[in-house]
Enzyme design. Structure first.
Site, mmCIF file in Angstrom:
data_model
loop_
_atom_site.group_PDB
_atom_site.id
_atom_site.type_symbol
_atom_site.label_atom_id
_atom_site.label_comp_id
_atom_site.label_asym_id
_atom_site.label_seq_id
_atom_site.Cartn_x
_atom_site.Cartn_y
_atom_site.Cartn_z
ATOM 1 N N ARG A 83 -55.259 -4.081 25.366
ATOM 2 C CA ARG A 83 -56.667 -4.417 25.193
ATOM 3 C C ARG A 83 -56.883 -4.995 23.800
ATOM 4 N NH1 ARG A 83 -59.302 -0.460 24.466
ATOM 5 N NH2 ARG A 83 -57.816 1.248 24.741
ATOM 6 N N LYS A 234 -62.111 -1.100 32.835
ATOM 7 C CA LYS A 234 -62.803 -0.757 31.587
ATOM 8 C C LYS A 234 -64.135 -1.513 31.469
ATOM 9 C CE LYS A 234 -59.304 1.745 30.291
ATOM 10 N NZ LYS A 234 -59.396 3.215 30.405
ATOM 11 N N SER A 276 -56.986 6.756 24.975
ATOM 12 C CA SER A 276 -55.877 6.053 25.630
ATOM 13 C C SER A 276 -54.531 6.552 25.117
ATOM 14 C CB SER A 276 -55.987 4.554 25.371
ATOM 15 O OG SER A 276 -57.128 4.057 25.998
ATOM 16 N N CYS A 278 -53.177 9.447 25.501
ATOM 17 C CA CYS A 278 -53.212 10.827 24.991
ATOM 18 C C CYS A 278 -53.140 11.870 26.096
ATOM 19 C CB CYS A 278 -54.445 11.042 24.131
ATOM 20 S SG CYS A 278 -54.389 10.118 22.591
ATOM 21 N N ARG A 394 -46.957 -0.727 31.589
ATOM 22 C CA ARG A 394 -47.801 -0.007 32.557
ATOM 23 C C ARG A 394 -47.273 -0.157 33.972
ATOM 24 N NH1 ARG A 394 -52.865 2.608 30.570
ATOM 25 N NH2 ARG A 394 -52.734 2.168 28.351
HETATM 26 P P1 GTP Z 1 -54.732 5.637 29.254
HETATM 27 O O1 GTP Z 1 -54.195 5.437 30.622
HETATM 28 O O2 GTP Z 1 -54.328 4.560 28.281
HETATM 29 O O3 GTP Z 1 -56.196 5.880 29.187
HETATM 30 O O4 GTP Z 1 -53.984 6.931 28.631
HETATM 31 P P2 GTP Z 1 -53.730 8.404 29.235
HETATM 32 O O5 GTP Z 1 -54.703 9.338 28.570
HETATM 33 O O6 GTP Z 1 -53.665 8.411 30.704
HETATM 34 O O7 GTP Z 1 -52.298 8.743 28.616
HETATM 35 P P3 GTP Z 1 -50.979 9.303 29.349
HETATM 36 O O8 GTP Z 1 -51.206 10.480 30.249
HETATM 37 O O9 GTP Z 1 -50.275 8.157 29.961
HETATM 38 O O10 GTP Z 1 -50.183 9.856 28.070
HETATM 39 C C1 GTP Z 1 -49.358 9.032 27.341
HETATM 40 C C2 GTP Z 1 -48.565 9.774 26.291
HETATM 41 O O11 GTP Z 1 -48.985 11.100 26.033
HETATM 42 C C3 GTP Z 1 -47.112 9.836 26.659
HETATM 43 O O12 GTP Z 1 -46.366 9.480 25.519
HETATM 44 C C4 GTP Z 1 -46.893 11.284 27.005
HETATM 45 O O13 GTP Z 1 -45.582 11.672 26.807
HETATM 46 C C5 GTP Z 1 -47.864 11.987 26.072
HETATM 47 N N1 GTP Z 1 -48.314 13.295 26.580
HETATM 48 C C6 GTP Z 1 -49.039 13.529 27.689
HETATM 49 N N2 GTP Z 1 -49.281 14.858 27.851
HETATM 50 C C7 GTP Z 1 -48.696 15.462 26.785
HETATM 51 C C8 GTP Z 1 -48.599 16.825 26.367
HETATM 52 O O14 GTP Z 1 -49.111 17.756 26.994
HETATM 53 N N3 GTP Z 1 -47.927 17.057 25.205
HETATM 54 C C9 GTP Z 1 -47.355 16.057 24.473
HETATM 55 N N4 GTP Z 1 -46.710 16.362 23.368
HETATM 56 N N5 GTP Z 1 -47.410 14.759 24.855
HETATM 57 C C10 GTP Z 1 -48.081 14.465 25.979
HETATM 58 MN MN MN Z 2 -53.687 6.810 32.078
HETATM 59 MN MN MN Z 3 -57.785 4.674 29.900
#
Ligand code: GTP
Ligand code: MN
Ligand code: MN
Length: 614
Positions: A83, A234, A276, A278, A394
């Site tokens: 983005r 978005k 994002s 996270c 992605r």
């Molecule tokens: P968008 O799709 O961009 O909105 O992001 P999202 O919030 O769906 O992020 P996603 O679940 O894809 O998380 C991406 C990153 O977060 C990856 O690097 C994961 O390994 C890390 N991650 C997710 N859950 C955890 C967790 O519980 N602990 C840790 N340490 N890392 C995490």
């Molecule tokens: Mn996501």
């Molecule tokens: Mn998102």
């Protein structure tokens, strides 16, 4: 033959265009401006999708994968991978309405400027007309959109991400002029003059992602990347919908929706907002590590929430697919995502390609294959110092393939939400979990949500920035007004019927930079505590930001970690919070403190006072 009448342009087939007079008129107007070679009204059928995929393979945009049916890898232009927040505009009537967190340009000026860019921009290309519905088609108040695009990649991806095609055209035809729809115009900005050969990923170095909240329009130019080009996501479901939601008394949020069933069979639905990259997709597909728990997926990115007749807040997922971050997704971290992808029908963007026609990215397996083609098309071996997949690579895949999808994911009225979680990526300060003591304190914690930046947007990675309710890049209006809307929404119901608000942080680190909390499936333990709080059976200690579990209140059975780490993850550290206060002051000042609701300024003052008392 004039280009102003779409029916005189040779049609590439597709849906009968005599569908909706307003759509037809708008398509004719756009065709007259952009001058495509053909117009195709998308049916959303499998045959049509197969034809789009074939065309994309032919022109080198797609590589057909061999390890799953009907799956493809696209690699983008290296400058079109995320983005573009600095090119994203909220064109409300006045700059004040857009607020200081958004780029603004007057609607008339932006339209003049972009009309110049759109002039002839589809020359030599096919213009696709996509009808879609955000949320269940049988909802009481379905929200429709039409996206016009000159990208087959976008047309194919929209078919995965939204309810689209013939059933939506039928609904629009049935409802005639009564029905409103969001007009979204997208062009990659790469006209093909006579005889020009196309490139695999057409785009333009000039990019504009413009939103007109008052007229519910989206104009996107120059990028093919999902968040900039799949306008239902978005642009509509968050930026335009946040403005609709303010006007109509509901919430459009950057939240996952998860169904949890505890060992006693009691069901709770939760929603969670994390910035994002996270952890939303990860939590949405949680594999519980506590015995007897079941987790089912309803949405992984966006929740639309409205009050039901019973006074509870109901959430629906406006989308029909996942557009998930690939890196970090593996059998250990998110086996349900891996299983979803194994079922095929997936478009990958900017991952690496394996020698046997599969995809790979950092975190997919512990040990990388001996040889890959990286996302830039170069040979890659484990000795290569650059990542094989782009950090924001992605996958785009249908929700119905997810092994944990909840049967009610498409329920027209949505699901009643018991808890809302806010969370970010913070190495310090923010405890593993905190329960806000009131809706007002919860809104305060949401308003000061902060996170280290990730690769999901262009710009520096790892800098702490405020990201209120994880909506900073997605607010369609002034952040201060948005906080007021969150506070006022509570007046729609009895306070005991409101969801309880929690603040979580899976990313706190020890002195050695190690994550203190194991995360992923182990987050079940945090959810178990939160839901037992709601049911009134979990112990907590009070702090100035709310209730935090005692170490013994968290169910740590079978978890092989140092208790000192968990204690450190849970700690409310007064000194750290004292350092946080001036940062929050700065944040509120950056929004112009007078626009921050008095209740939130009161919360901040109370927090600051409590910190000096301790
Ligand atoms: P968008 O799709 O961009 O909105 O992001 P999202 O919030 O769906 O992020 P996603 O679940 O894809 O998380 C991406 C990153 O977060 C990856 O690097 C994961 O390994 C890390 N991650 C997710 N859950 C955890 C967790 O519980 N602990 C840790 N340490 N890392 C995490
Ligand atoms: Mn996501
Ligand atoms: Mn998102």
């Amino acid at each position: 033959m004039t280009a102003s009448d779409p029916r005189t342009i040779s049609s590439a087939g597709g849906h009968d265009s005599d569908t909706h007079p307003d759509v037809e008129a708008w398509v004719a107007e756009v065709a007259a401006l952009t001058r495509p070679a053909r117009i195709h009204w998308c049916t959303g059928t499998e045959a049509e999708a197969a034809e789009f995929s074939r065309q994309l393979v032919d022109k080198g945009t797609f590589v057909q994968l061999e390890d799953a049916p009907n799956s493809f890898l696209a690699t983008s232009d290296p400058a079109d991978v995320a983005r573009v927040e600095d090119r994203t505009f909220i064109c409300s009537d006045t700059a004040e309405q857009a607020g200081p967190t958004n780029n603004w340009m007057a609607p008339g000026r932006m339209k003049d400027l972009m009309t110049g860019l759109y002039d002839g921009c589809m020359t030599g290309r096919t213009m696709y007309v996509i009808a879609y519905c955000m949320g269940p088609l049988d909802a009481a108040d379905p929200k429709y959109g039409i996206e016009i695009t000159d990208s087959e990649y976008v047309a194919l991806s929209m078919r995965i991400m939204t309810r689209t095609g013939n059933p939506v055209w039928d609904k629009l035809a049935d409802n005639g002029r009564e029905v409103e729809f969001v007009r979204g115009l997208h062009s990659v900005g790469a006209p093909l003059q006579h005889g020009d050969a196309d490139v695999p990923w057409p785009c333009n170095s000039t990019k504009y992602i413009s939103h007109f909240p008052q007229t519910r329009e989206i104009w996107s130019y120059g990028s093919g990347y999902g968040g900039n080009a799949l306008l239902g996501k978005k642009c509509f479901a968050l930026r335009i919908a946040s403005a609709m939601a303010r006007d109509e008394g509901w919430l459009a949020e950057h939240m996952l929706i998860l169904k949890l069933t505890n060992p006693q069979g009691k069901v709770h639905y939760i929603a969670a907002a994390f910035p994002s990259a996270c952890g939303k997709t990860n939590l949405a597909m949680l594999t519980p590590t506590l015995p007897g728990w079941k987790a089912e997926t309803i949405g992984d990115d966006i929740a639309w929430m409205r009050f039901g007749d019973d006074g509870r807040l109901y959430a629906t997922n406006p989308e029909a697919g996942f557009f998930g971050v690939a890196p970090g997704t593996g059998d250990a971290t998110n086996p349900n995502a891996i299983a979803t992808l194994a079922a095929g029908n997936t478009v990958y963007t900017n991952t690496a390609l394996t020698d046997n026609g599969g995809t790979w990215w950092e975190g997919r397996t512990d040990t990388p294959p001996d040889h890959l083609i990286d996302w830039l098309g170069r040979d890659w071996t484990p000795d290569t110092t650059t990542p094989a997949a782009h950090p924001n690579s992605r996958y785009c895949t249908p929700i119905e393939q997810c092994p944990t999808v909840a049967p009610e994911w498409n329920a027209p009225a949505g699901v009643p939400i018991s808890a809302i979680l806010f969370g970010g990526r913070r190495a310090s300060t923010i405890p593993l979990v905190t329960q806000a003591s009131s809706w007002e304190q919860g809104v305060f914690l949401g308003s000061i949500l902060s996170s280290e930046t990730t690769a999901a947007a262009t710009g520096q990675v790892g800098v702490v920035r405020r990201d209120p309710m994880a909506m900073l890049p997605f607010l369609g209006y002034h952040a201060g007004d948005y906080f007021r809307h969150w506070l006022e929404i509570a007046d729609h119901t009895r306070s005991d019927l409101l969801p309880k608000i929690f603040y979580v942080n899976w990313f706190r680190r020890g002195d050695d930079r190690r994550f203190l909390w194991p995360g992923f499936g182990e987050n079940t333990r945090v959810l178990d505590w939160a839901l037992r709080r709601i049911d009134g059976t979990a112990d907590a200690v009070q702090t100035p930001i709310g209730s935090i579990p005692t170490l013994d209140a968290l169910d740590l059975t079978g978890l092989d970690v140092d208790r000192a780490d968990i204690e450190a993850a849970l700690a409310f550290d007064t000194a750290e919070w004292q350092q946080e206060i001036p940062l929050i002051d700065d944040w509120y000042a950056s929004l112009d403190a007078t626009t921050i609701p008095v209740a939130l300024r009161g919360q901040l003052a109370a927090l600051a006072a409590a910190l000096t008392d301790t």
